[in-house]
Scaffold this motif. Structure first.
Motif, PDB file in Angstrom:
ATOM      1  N   MET A  40       0.787  -1.149  -0.105  1.00  0.00           N
ATOM      2  CA  MET A  40      -0.025   0.019   0.134  1.00  0.00           C
ATOM      3  C   MET A  40       0.743   1.446  -0.037  1.00  0.00           C
ATOM      4  O   MET A  40       1.775   1.385   0.827  1.00  0.00           O
ATOM      5  CB  MET A  40      -0.901   0.122   1.284  1.00  0.00           C
ATOM      6  N   SER A  41       0.457   2.063  -1.045  1.00  0.00           N
ATOM      7  CA  SER A  41       1.423   3.291  -0.839  1.00  0.00           C
ATOM      8  C   SER A  41       0.727   4.263   0.360  1.00  0.00           C
ATOM      9  O   SER A  41      -0.498   3.954   0.895  1.00  0.00           O
ATOM     10  CB  SER A  41       1.230   4.225  -2.148  1.00  0.00           C
ATOM     11  N   LEU A  42       1.513   5.078   0.774  1.00  0.00           N
ATOM     12  CA  LEU A  42       1.039   6.018   1.706  1.00  0.00           C
ATOM     13  C   LEU A  42      -0.330   6.766   1.127  1.00  0.00           C
ATOM     14  O   LEU A  42      -1.325   7.116   1.928  1.00  0.00           O
ATOM     15  CB  LEU A  42       2.154   7.342   2.042  1.00  0.00           C
ATOM     16  N   THR A  86      -2.662   5.416  -0.920  1.00  0.00           N
ATOM     17  CA  THR A  86      -3.750   4.561  -0.454  1.00  0.00           C
ATOM     18  C   THR A  86      -4.278   4.632   0.902  1.00  0.00           C
ATOM     19  O   THR A  86      -5.679   4.657   0.939  1.00  0.00           O
ATOM     20  CB  THR A  86      -3.376   3.017  -0.921  1.00  0.00           C
ATOM     21  N   GLN A  87      -3.252   4.540   1.940  1.00  0.00           N
ATOM     22  CA  GLN A  87      -3.615   4.602   3.298  1.00  0.00           C
ATOM     23  C   GLN A  87      -4.299   5.887   3.733  1.00  0.00           C
ATOM     24  O   GLN A  87      -5.372   6.232   4.296  1.00  0.00           O
ATOM     25  CB  GLN A  87      -2.448   4.370   4.254  1.00  0.00           C
ATOM     26  N   THR A  88      -3.728   6.942   2.991  1.00  0.00           N
ATOM     27  CA  THR A  88      -4.403   8.339   3.328  1.00  0.00           C
ATOM     28  C   THR A  88      -5.742   8.450   2.824  1.00  0.00           C
ATOM     29  O   THR A  88      -6.822   9.286   3.455  1.00  0.00           O
ATOM     30  CB  THR A  88      -3.376   9.530   2.936  1.00  0.00           C
ATOM     31  N   PHE A 122      -7.796   6.149   2.241  1.00  0.00           N
ATOM     32  CA  PHE A 122      -8.741   5.213   2.985  1.00  0.00           C
ATOM     33  C   PHE A 122      -9.165   5.908   4.330  1.00  0.00           C
ATOM     34  O   PHE A 122     -10.404   5.824   4.478  1.00  0.00           O
ATOM     35  CB  PHE A 122      -7.990   3.841   3.202  1.00  0.00           C
ATOM     36  N   ALA A 123      -8.155   6.440   5.022  1.00  0.00           N
ATOM     37  CA  ALA A 123      -8.408   7.129   6.328  1.00  0.00           C
ATOM     38  C   ALA A 123      -9.350   8.233   6.098  1.00  0.00           C
ATOM     39  O   ALA A 123     -10.168   8.638   7.029  1.00  0.00           O
ATOM     40  CB  ALA A 123      -7.347   7.527   6.914  1.00  0.00           C
ATOM     41  N   LEU A 148     -12.934   6.942   5.626  1.00  0.00           N
ATOM     42  CA  LEU A 148     -13.576   6.769   6.710  1.00  0.00           C
ATOM     43  C   LEU A 148     -14.050   7.717   7.567  1.00  0.00           C
ATOM     44  O   LEU A 148     -15.245   7.594   8.402  1.00  0.00           O
ATOM     45  CB  LEU A 148     -12.375   6.041   7.431  1.00  0.00           C
ATOM     46  N   GLY A 179      -9.413   1.922  -6.348  1.00  0.00           N
ATOM     47  CA  GLY A 179      -8.736   0.801  -5.920  1.00  0.00           C
ATOM     48  C   GLY A 179      -9.015  -0.035  -5.064  1.00  0.00           C
ATOM     49  O   GLY A 179      -8.522  -1.254  -4.639  1.00  0.00           O
ATOM     50  N   LEU A 180     -10.491   0.289  -4.481  1.00  0.00           N
ATOM     51  CA  LEU A 180     -10.918  -0.862  -3.447  1.00  0.00           C
ATOM     52  C   LEU A 180     -12.136  -1.577  -4.472  1.00  0.00           C
ATOM     53  O   LEU A 180     -12.973  -1.005  -5.067  1.00  0.00           O
ATOM     54  CB  LEU A 180     -11.650  -0.099  -2.344  1.00  0.00           C
ATOM     55  N   PHE A 230     -17.285  -0.944   2.458  1.00  0.00           N
ATOM     56  CA  PHE A 230     -16.582   0.193   3.000  1.00  0.00           C
ATOM     57  C   PHE A 230     -17.321   0.687   4.264  1.00  0.00           C
ATOM     58  O   PHE A 230     -16.658   1.149   5.245  1.00  0.00           O
ATOM     59  CB  PHE A 230     -16.376   1.305   1.913  1.00  0.00           C
ATOM     60  N   TYR A 265     -16.440  -0.773   7.690  1.00  0.00           N
ATOM     61  CA  TYR A 265     -15.370   0.106   8.477  1.00  0.00           C
ATOM     62  C   TYR A 265     -15.674   1.109   8.730  1.00  0.00           C
ATOM     63  O   TYR A 265     -15.251   1.640  10.019  1.00  0.00           O
ATOM     64  CB  TYR A 265     -14.149   0.093   7.523  1.00  0.00           C
ATOM     65  N   HIS A 294      -3.409   6.239  11.617  1.00  0.00           N
ATOM     66  CA  HIS A 294      -2.878   6.995  10.331  1.00  0.00           C
ATOM     67  C   HIS A 294      -2.692   8.476  10.785  1.00  0.00           C
ATOM     68  O   HIS A 294      -3.386   9.119  11.438  1.00  0.00           O
ATOM     69  CB  HIS A 294      -4.188   6.988   9.338  1.00  0.00           C
ATOM     70  N   PRO A 347      -3.496  -3.763   1.214  1.00  0.00           N
ATOM     71  CA  PRO A 347      -3.220  -4.489   0.135  1.00  0.00           C
ATOM     72  C   PRO A 347      -1.930  -5.349   0.059  1.00  0.00           C
ATOM     73  O   PRO A 347      -1.131  -5.117   1.080  1.00  0.00           O
ATOM     74  CB  PRO A 347      -2.747  -3.598  -1.049  1.00  0.00           C
ATOM     75  N   LEU A 403     -11.456  -5.812  -1.135  1.00  0.00           N
ATOM     76  CA  LEU A 403     -10.257  -6.106  -1.545  1.00  0.00           C
ATOM     77  C   LEU A 403      -9.466  -4.903  -2.267  1.00  0.00           C
ATOM     78  O   LEU A 403     -10.135  -3.982  -2.662  1.00  0.00           O
ATOM     79  CB  LEU A 403     -10.298  -7.231  -2.831  1.00  0.00           C
TER      80      LEU A 403
END
Lengths: 251, 284
Positions: free
Chosen positions: A1-3, A5-7, A9-10, A13, A23-24, A36, A39, B103, B115, B149
């Motif tokens: 996961m690139s940063l 992707t995580q950013t 996602f967060a 949320l 990408g999900l 989603f 979560y 995060h 992933p 996914l």
């Protein structure tokens, strides 16, 4: 996961208005909106539950629906900065004080402060309280200069509302009834052993304990207490403080 | 390095409301598991209870807040707190999750998915190295329950876990309910997943309940809710796995709508029966 992707996602949320990040996927190839949402729901329900478990009397006062909405707004503005949820919500009372929909319930922030103090006492370090006999053994002329060490579980709260009465009635510690005599009540919270104690302070008692807990000499603390309440009774207050384990030592 | 060493029996997740019942008489429980984060206060009833349990039972400490799956660095303060808890109680096992929960220093309080790529593999392996070096013990990594996914994944979850074990020497905590939940959610066969799972690294198993809903297309979506008894298909997967690999320390997790102690204890006894019968068959 690139940063990245995580950013994304967060961010999605935290805000239901933000679209599910690219990408999900799901096995059936559909946009995973509801997936989603699981979560999103877990985050809000989990953190709301953490706040509710610390402030049950406040929840009883405003009802579950109002409390959840208020907690969700707190979580949005002040998300936890640590995985240690034991202390999450220490600043909830300050938030509620400025939370307009709760303004009608003027005593609510103080009830939350009392519950936060109970939580702090519950998890405080275990230290044996001061043995009253040690104090009794001192020559009287030494008393005026004594300085006391507060118990790590000790909190003193001053309120313009009947705080202890309101808390007790909403914590299942006292029967619900209308409060005829709406007077200010100060509270002391401590956990000398395994049970957290909440005690309503007699006149001048809170000022007296606050002074002692901040390291003032006994004589100075008494002066403050008498200034605050001319009816201040030193021996009753000192005995009460020792009984409730407010101090662990003196010097 | 201290290796994970729980008795090969059934244990339960400890809930404070059960303490009086547990403390009243010796329990036929192989071990207790607690969430590390609940014991990071300085003192009070939580430590008094855990101290007493520790005297009488084996202990597993299970972290839920370390965010090992994050691409950002681990929270060193939190790792230090974990070390304090582990040093204080010297548990037979320490475990954490293949997930992220923090995060930009904001704690999201959920086990979020990642992933499976070469990049996340390297970052997870680095984090596990750091945990094992700090705690001076082997940790177990738990497979997640997932609901969606990532298009960018290039590895199967079982490949990912196999490689993490090879690189770090960590053990695995195999959550069979998570296997069932994730397999259903991703339209795969849980038996296939378990056939590919690196079972030789498994030192603990989790069993728990889940709830059922549907996704946007009306397809089944299972939620890892820990609020019911273990479901029949999960018991069946468990029994088949134990028959294949032999007894493994097995935990019943029940975190929400927690039942009376007798109900939880009976779930553990059901798992213990499966473990004992396997022992007998193997001895025969």
């Amino acid at each position: 996961m690139s940063l990245c992707t995580q950013t994304r996602f967060a961010a999605a949320l935290a805000d239901p208005a933000v679209a599910v990040p690219p990408g999900l996927t799901a096995w059936n190839g559909l946009q995973p909106q509801r997936r989603f949402a699981v979560y999103r729901n877990n985050v809000v329900v989990g953190l709301t539950g953490a706040i509710a478990s610390r402030f049950p009397a406040a929840q009883t006062i405003v009802g579950e629906a109002f409390f959840s909405a208020m907690a969700a707004e707190f979580i949005r503005v002040h998300p936890p900065r640590s995985p240690l949820l034991l202390s999450y919500g220490d600043d909830f009372a300050d938030f509620v004080e400025r939370f307009e929909p709760a303004n009608d319930i003027a005593y609510l922030p103080d009830v939350i402060r009392l519950e936060a103090a109970r939580g702090k006492a519950y998890h405080a370090a275990d230290v044996a309280p001061l043995d009253a006999a040690k104090l009794a053994a001192l020559p009287p002329e030494r008393l005026a200069d004594l300085v006391f060490v507060p118990h790590p579980s000790l909190s003193i709260l001053r309120s313009p509302h009947p705080l202890v009465t309101i808390w007790a009635m909403n914590a299942g510690e006292a029967e619900l009834r209308s409060i005829e005599d709406w007077t200010a009540e100060d509270a002391m919270v401590a956990r000398p052993h395994m049970t957290v104690e909440v005690r309503r302070m007699p006149p001048g008692g809170a000022v007296f304990l606050q002074a002692l807990a901040s390291g003032e000499r006994l004589a100075t603390a008494v002066e403050h207490a008498i200034e605050n309440a001319s009816a201040f009774d030193l021996s009753a207050n000192l005995a009460g403080a020792l009984q409730t384990g407010a101090f662990i030592a003196f010097h | 390095m201290k290796f994970s060493d729980l008795p090969r029996r059934a244990g339960v997740g400890f809930k404070p409301e059960h303490f009086p019942a547990i403390n009243a008489e010796p329990q036929p429980i192989g071990f207790f598991e607690v969430h590390a984060e609940n014991y990071m206060g300085a003192g009070g009833p939580p430590h008094a209870q855990l101290g007493k349990l520790r005297q009488d039972y084996a202990l597993s400490i299970h972290g839920v807040g370390l965010s090992i799956g994050s691409v950002q660095p681990l929270d060193r303060e939190h790792l230090s707190r974990l070390k304090i808890v582990c040093d204080r109680y010297e548990p037979e096992s320490f475990s954490e999750h293949l997930a992220w929960s923090t995060h930009d220093r904001v704690f999201l309080n959920d086990l979020l998915p990642l992933p499976y790529t070469d990049q996340t593999l390297a970052s997870v392996a680095d984090h596990i190295d750091q945990v094992q070096e700090t705690l001076k013990r082997q940790m177990l990594l738990e497979n997640p329950a997932t609901y969606l996914l990532f298009a960018e994944s290039t590895l199967e979850e079982t490949e990912f876990l196999t490689e993490v074990v090879r690189r770090t020497g960590c053990g695995l905590l195999l959550d069979i309910n998570n296997v069932f939940v994730a397999s259903t959610n991703h339209h795969m066969h849980p038996g296939d997943y378990l056939a590919r799972f690196p079972v030789e690294a498994v030192s603990e198993i989790h069993l728990s309940g889940h709830s059922e809903t549907v996704d946007d297309a009306g397809a089944p979506l299972l939620i890892d809710s820990h609020d019911t008894p273990v479901k029949d298909p999960v018991w069946a997967l468990y029994a088949a796995l134990i028959a294949r690999i032999g007894p493994v320390a097995t935990l019943i997790e029940w975190d929400n709508d927690v039942p009376a102690w007798s109900v939880l204890s009976a779930e553990a006894q059901a798992a213990d029966e499966i473990l004992k019968n396997t022992n007998k068959r193997r001895a025969a």
